[in-house]
Write a protein that holds these residues in place. Structure first.
Motif, PDB file in Angstrom:
ATOM      1  N   ASN A  63       0.855  -1.190   0.000  1.00 29.97           N
ATOM      2  CA  ASN A  63       0.000   0.000   0.000  1.00 29.97           C
ATOM      3  C   ASN A  63       0.895   1.246   0.000  1.00 29.97           C
ATOM      4  OD1 ASN A  63       0.991   0.217   2.606  1.00 29.97           O
ATOM      5  ND2 ASN A  63      -0.904  -0.483   3.568  1.00 29.97           N
ATOM      6  N   ASP A  64       0.297   2.418   0.179  1.00 32.92           N
ATOM      7  CA  ASP A  64       1.072   3.671   0.169  1.00 32.92           C
ATOM      8  C   ASP A  64       2.146   3.704   1.252  1.00 32.92           C
ATOM      9  OD1 ASP A  64      -0.124   4.801  -2.047  1.00 32.92           O
ATOM     10  OD2 ASP A  64      -1.657   5.852  -0.888  1.00 32.92           O
ATOM     11  N   ASP A  65       1.834   3.151   2.433  1.00 24.54           N
ATOM     12  CA  ASP A  65       2.846   3.092   3.494  1.00 24.54           C
ATOM     13  C   ASP A  65       4.021   2.226   3.061  1.00 24.54           C
ATOM     14  OD1 ASP A  65       1.331   4.735   5.138  1.00 24.54           O
ATOM     15  OD2 ASP A  65       0.459   3.068   6.279  1.00 24.54           O
ATOM     16  N   GLY A  66       3.732   1.131   2.374  1.00 26.23           N
ATOM     17  CA  GLY A  66       4.790   0.255   1.870  1.00 26.23           C
ATOM     18  C   GLY A  66       5.640   0.946   0.826  1.00 26.23           C
ATOM     19  N   VAL A  67       5.005   1.726  -0.037  1.00 31.60           N
ATOM     20  CA  VAL A  67       5.740   2.494  -1.052  1.00 31.60           C
ATOM     21  C   VAL A  67       6.684   3.476  -0.363  1.00 31.60           C
ATOM     22  CG1 VAL A  67       5.538   4.223  -2.891  1.00 31.60           C
ATOM     23  CG2 VAL A  67       3.997   2.248  -2.857  1.00 31.60           C
ATOM     24  N   GLN A  68       6.181   4.169   0.646  1.00 34.11           N
ATOM     25  CA  GLN A  68       7.015   5.135   1.363  1.00 34.11           C
ATOM     26  C   GLN A  68       8.178   4.441   2.083  1.00 34.11           C
ATOM     27  OE1 GLN A  68       6.900   8.364   0.756  1.00 34.11           O
ATOM     28  NE2 GLN A  68       5.202   7.834  -0.610  1.00 34.11           N
ATOM     29  N   ALA A  69       7.923   3.238   2.603  1.00 39.25           N
ATOM     30  CA  ALA A  69       8.988   2.476   3.266  1.00 39.25           C
ATOM     31  C   ALA A  69      10.069   2.085   2.260  1.00 39.25           C
ATOM     32  CB  ALA A  69       8.406   1.238   3.948  1.00 39.25           C
ATOM     33  N   VAL A  70       9.671   1.698   1.056  1.00 38.59           N
ATOM     34  CA  VAL A  70      10.639   1.371   0.001  1.00 38.59           C
ATOM     35  C   VAL A  70      11.438   2.619  -0.362  1.00 38.59           C
ATOM     36  CG1 VAL A  70      10.855   0.767  -2.453  1.00 38.59           C
ATOM     37  CG2 VAL A  70       9.416  -0.614  -0.952  1.00 38.59           C
ATOM     38  N   VAL A 136      10.091  -2.222  -9.777  1.00 38.39           N
ATOM     39  CA  VAL A 136       9.267  -1.495 -10.747  1.00 38.39           C
ATOM     40  C   VAL A 136       7.908  -2.163 -10.890  1.00 38.39           C
ATOM     41  CG1 VAL A 136       9.033  -0.976 -13.227  1.00 38.39           C
ATOM     42  CG2 VAL A 136      11.153  -0.412 -12.019  1.00 38.39           C
ATOM     43  N   SER A 137       7.908  -3.476 -10.957  1.00 40.27           N
ATOM     44  CA  SER A 137       6.667  -4.228 -11.098  1.00 40.27           C
ATOM     45  C   SER A 137       5.698  -3.920  -9.958  1.00 40.27           C
ATOM     46  CB  SER A 137       6.996  -5.729 -11.134  1.00 40.27           C
ATOM     47  OG  SER A 137       5.841  -6.509 -11.095  1.00 40.27           O
ATOM     48  N   GLU A 138       6.211  -3.922  -8.747  1.00 41.34           N
ATOM     49  CA  GLU A 138       5.333  -3.673  -7.603  1.00 41.34           C
ATOM     50  C   GLU A 138       4.971  -2.201  -7.460  1.00 41.34           C
ATOM     51  OE1 GLU A 138       4.287  -5.180  -3.214  1.00 41.34           O
ATOM     52  OE2 GLU A 138       5.947  -6.087  -4.302  1.00 41.34           O
ATOM     53  N   LEU A 139       5.907  -1.314  -7.725  1.00 45.25           N
ATOM     54  CA  LEU A 139       5.597   0.113  -7.663  1.00 45.25           C
ATOM     55  C   LEU A 139       4.520   0.487  -8.688  1.00 45.25           C
ATOM     56  CD1 LEU A 139       9.148   1.707  -7.195  1.00 45.25           C
ATOM     57  CD2 LEU A 139       7.281   1.622  -5.508  1.00 45.25           C
ATOM     58  N   ALA A 140       4.583  -0.124  -9.861  1.00 44.46           N
ATOM     59  CA  ALA A 140       3.575   0.140 -10.884  1.00 44.46           C
ATOM     60  C   ALA A 140       2.188  -0.252 -10.378  1.00 44.46           C
ATOM     61  CB  ALA A 140       3.910  -0.612 -12.170  1.00 44.46           C
ATOM     62  N   LEU A 141       2.094  -1.402  -9.736  1.00 44.94           N
ATOM     63  CA  LEU A 141       0.806  -1.835  -9.192  1.00 44.94           C
ATOM     64  C   LEU A 141       0.351  -0.929  -8.057  1.00 44.94           C
ATOM     65  CD1 LEU A 141       1.293  -5.687  -9.089  1.00 44.94           C
ATOM     66  CD2 LEU A 141      -0.257  -4.411 -10.570  1.00 44.94           C
ATOM     67  N   ALA A 142       1.263  -0.655  -7.145  1.00 45.73           N
ATOM     68  CA  ALA A 142       0.913   0.131  -5.963  1.00 45.73           C
ATOM     69  C   ALA A 142       0.494   1.551  -6.338  1.00 45.73           C
ATOM     70  CB  ALA A 142       2.083   0.167  -4.982  1.00 45.73           C
ATOM     71  N   ARG A 143       1.126   2.108  -7.353  1.00 49.40           N
ATOM     72  CA  ARG A 143       0.839   3.479  -7.772  1.00 49.40           C
ATOM     73  C   ARG A 143      -0.134   3.542  -8.949  1.00 49.40           C
ATOM     74  NH1 ARG A 143       3.928   7.908  -5.777  1.00 49.40           N
ATOM     75  NH2 ARG A 143       4.176   7.367  -3.598  1.00 49.40           N
TER      76      ARG A 143
END
Length: 170
Positions: A63-70, A136-143
């Motif tokens: 989720n967005d929190d996970g994106v920020q953690a990355v 990239v694969s996961e960031l694309a999905l998350a965003r």
């Protein structure tokens, strides 16, 4: 975890996958519910007993929190790594094998940083490409973005962390 056809998940070592089928299959004389996944980045199809999915690390998209953690990991200082490429490769390979996104982000950050000052071995170049593709694969999905947009975002964060915000136009 409950699975449905069409559901998008993350499969360690392969990145984003979509559940394309849920059907019974007899395995060693026992009927088990089996999931079929289509890997987004390749033409690979994976079949897996549903009750093994969590054991191999199949999980929901961050989720967005996970994106920020990355992003926090990517912006952090490069880790201290052995100078010997084979030891460095083995350490990074261990991080990659966990399938944990923050460890994969560390591999991207550290190899990307090292590549800017030292030549990487062929194996490390491949590892950087694979780790980057997973992120990239996961960031694309998350965003909810394209792979290209997610790649640009990743590059932007890395450039910002390197102190080059003028190159980070995303």
């Amino acid at each position: 975890m409950k699975f449905t056809v069409g559901q998008t998940l993350v499969y360690p070592h392969h990145g984003a996958v979509t559940v394309t089928d849920i059907s019974p299959m007899t395995i060693k004389g026992v009927e088990r519910e089996t999931l079929t996944f289509r890997v987004h980045a390749t033409e690979l199809t994976i079949k897996l007993p549903a009750d093994n999915a969590e054991d191999v690390g199949v999980r929901s998209v961050i989720n967005d929190d996970g994106v920020q953690a990355v992003f926090s990991v990517l912006r952090g200082p490069a880790g201290l790594e052995p100078d010997n490429w084979s030891r460095r490769f083995k350490a990074n390979e261990g991080k990659m094998s966990t399938g944990e996104l923050h460890l994969i982000a560390e591999v991207v950050r550290d190899l990307w940083s090292r590549e800017r000052t030292h030549p990487l071995s062929t194996g490390e170049k491949r590892m950087l490409l694979k780790a980057r593709q997973l992120l990239v694969s996961e960031l694309a999905l998350a965003r909810q973005a394209t792979a290209e947009e997610a790649g640009e975002l990743l590059d932007s964060v890395l450039m910002e962390a390197a102190g080059e915000p003028e190159l980070a136009s995303s």
